[in-house]
Design a protein around this motif. Sequence first.
Motif, PDB file in Angstrom:
ATOM      1  N   VAL A  94     -83.607  10.607  45.518  1.00  0.00           N
ATOM      2  CA  VAL A  94     -85.033  10.720  45.805  1.00  0.00           C
ATOM      3  C   VAL A  94     -85.570  11.934  45.048  1.00  0.00           C
ATOM      4  N   THR A  95     -86.635  11.734  44.306  1.00  0.00           N
ATOM      5  CA  THR A  95     -87.207  12.838  43.539  1.00  0.00           C
ATOM      6  C   THR A  95     -88.609  13.160  44.050  1.00  0.00           C
ATOM      7  N   ALA A  96     -88.904  14.428  44.096  1.00  0.00           N
ATOM      8  CA  ALA A  96     -90.209  14.874  44.573  1.00  0.00           C
ATOM      9  C   ALA A  96     -90.696  16.014  43.684  1.00  0.00           C
ATOM     10  N   GLN A  97     -92.005  16.088  43.509  1.00  0.00           N
ATOM     11  CA  GLN A  97     -92.608  17.185  42.751  1.00  0.00           C
ATOM     12  C   GLN A  97     -93.912  17.571  43.419  1.00  0.00           C
ATOM     13  N   LEU A 126     -90.791   3.348  45.923  1.00  0.00           N
ATOM     14  CA  LEU A 126     -91.446   4.380  46.739  1.00  0.00           C
ATOM     15  C   LEU A 126     -90.500   4.748  47.883  1.00  0.00           C
ATOM     16  N   ALA A 127     -90.020   5.973  47.861  1.00  0.00           N
ATOM     17  CA  ALA A 127     -89.005   6.380  48.843  1.00  0.00           C
ATOM     18  C   ALA A 127     -89.608   6.999  50.095  1.00  0.00           C
ATOM     19  N   GLY A 128     -90.702   7.705  49.936  1.00  0.00           N
ATOM     20  CA  GLY A 128     -91.323   8.346  51.096  1.00  0.00           C
ATOM     21  C   GLY A 128     -92.810   8.529  50.873  1.00  0.00           C
ATOM     22  N   ILE A 129     -93.555   8.576  51.966  1.00  0.00           N
ATOM     23  CA  ILE A 129     -95.014   8.734  51.867  1.00  0.00           C
ATOM     24  C   ILE A 129     -95.458   9.976  52.643  1.00  0.00           C
ATOM     25  N   ASP A 130     -96.605  10.478  52.266  1.00  0.00           N
ATOM     26  CA  ASP A 130     -97.229  11.587  52.972  1.00  0.00           C
ATOM     27  C   ASP A 130     -98.509  11.059  53.616  1.00  0.00           C
ATOM     28  N   PRO A 131     -98.503  10.867  54.936  1.00  0.00           N
ATOM     29  CA  PRO A 131     -99.687  10.284  55.591  1.00  0.00           C
ATOM     30  C   PRO A 131    -100.923  11.176  55.496  1.00  0.00           C
ATOM     31  N   GLN A 159    -101.583   2.045  47.584  1.00  0.00           N
ATOM     32  CA  GLN A 159    -100.198   1.544  47.676  1.00  0.00           C
ATOM     33  C   GLN A 159     -99.188   2.684  47.814  1.00  0.00           C
ATOM     34  N   LEU A 160     -99.577   3.898  47.419  1.00  0.00           N
ATOM     35  CA  LEU A 160     -98.675   5.046  47.546  1.00  0.00           C
ATOM     36  C   LEU A 160     -98.790   5.708  48.924  1.00  0.00           C
ATOM     37  N   MET A 161     -99.622   5.151  49.759  1.00  0.00           N
ATOM     38  CA  MET A 161     -99.822   5.711  51.099  1.00  0.00           C
ATOM     39  C   MET A 161     -99.158   4.868  52.181  1.00  0.00           C
ATOM     40  N   THR A 162     -98.616   3.702  51.802  1.00  0.00           N
ATOM     41  CA  THR A 162     -98.022   2.804  52.810  1.00  0.00           C
ATOM     42  C   THR A 162     -96.725   2.197  52.281  1.00  0.00           C
ATOM     43  N   ASP A 163     -95.878   1.793  53.208  1.00  0.00           N
ATOM     44  CA  ASP A 163     -94.673   1.010  52.919  1.00  0.00           C
ATOM     45  C   ASP A 163     -93.767   1.668  51.871  1.00  0.00           C
ATOM     46  N   ALA A 164     -92.880   2.523  52.339  1.00  0.00           N
ATOM     47  CA  ALA A 164     -91.929   3.189  51.442  1.00  0.00           C
ATOM     48  C   ALA A 164     -90.809   2.226  51.077  1.00  0.00           C
ATOM     49  N   THR A 194     -94.877  18.263  49.003  1.00  0.00           N
ATOM     50  CA  THR A 194     -93.854  18.112  47.954  1.00  0.00           C
ATOM     51  C   THR A 194     -92.707  17.210  48.369  1.00  0.00           C
ATOM     52  N   ASN A 195     -92.206  17.370  49.555  1.00  0.00           N
ATOM     53  CA  ASN A 195     -91.035  16.595  49.968  1.00  0.00           C
ATOM     54  C   ASN A 195     -91.381  15.388  50.831  1.00  0.00           C
ATOM     55  N   ALA A 196     -92.641  14.982  50.809  1.00  0.00           N
ATOM     56  CA  ALA A 196     -93.053  13.802  51.570  1.00  0.00           C
ATOM     57  C   ALA A 196     -93.290  12.612  50.640  1.00  0.00           C
ATOM     58  N   LEU A 197     -94.123  12.784  49.623  1.00  0.00           N
ATOM     59  CA  LEU A 197     -94.334  11.729  48.630  1.00  0.00           C
ATOM     60  C   LEU A 197     -93.160  11.757  47.655  1.00  0.00           C
ATOM     61  N   THR A 198     -92.275  10.787  47.779  1.00  0.00           N
ATOM     62  CA  THR A 198     -91.049  10.789  46.972  1.00  0.00           C
ATOM     63  C   THR A 198     -90.811   9.412  46.340  1.00  0.00           C
TER      64      THR A 198
END
Length: 255
Positions: A94-97, A126-131, A159-164, A194-198
């Motif tokens: 999982v990568t995050a920036q 999409l591994a993780g989302i930031d609500p 689409q980047l806000m739902t369903d990882a 940073t570590n939520a949207l992955t």
Amino acid sequence: MRSRTRSRTRTRTRTNTVTTGLSAALVALLVLAGCTAAPARDQPGAAASAAPTPAPAQSSESGGGNGAAGFEGPLPQDQNLLAWTGDPNDAGHVTAQSAAGVGGRITLVRIVLRERITWSNIWLGLAGIDPNAQLANCRLGVYSEGGTLLGTTPDVSPQLMTDAIAKPLALEKPFTAEPGTYFIALLLNGTWATNALTLKSTGAGISVNAGLTPPRLRYSTILTGQTSLPPQVNLAEQSNSTINTGWASQWYAVS
């Protein structure tokens, strides 16, 4: 007269006898020679040793082959896809920036097509989302080897806000892609943790570009302050400075 006749008769008889004997011997020799050479065909293994050794089966090319001639490992077609940057089973990282790190930058991942396809979707893991993220002007696109924009999605922020999960993101207009080299472009804008949207990736960062230089980098960033994907980019300006900070190569697929 009788004596001469008898002598001639005996001579002819002896000559005929000798000639007949020689003929019989010659026939016997020929028969014997034939019996010695011919059975080789009937001997076990004789035909196999005479026949040429068949060439080993050739496996098909991994781009579009079905692997019937030999196991080639997973292929995109095994999962109803047309191409991918790698087996998704290997995209376990999982990568995050941070938004400050990649916001407004165009991130490029090189993909090589082995056959002609109609490119309609880009799959992203999409591994993780930031609500609580505030996203806008986030897009995916495809650039040619010469840096020309061939296709782009609309804003994919929702689409980047739902369903990882792994999901297909449709291009605004599908296009025909010939075999060759392409670059999948990711543009993110907004604010997020940073570590939520992955995103799913191969885990490769610095090492992914081993042996490569611009404009052929396998993973790079280009430009800053972008809110849309420009129609043309200069791939000679590819940079790996952001990549080397841990922005690991994302996994993509094509359908």
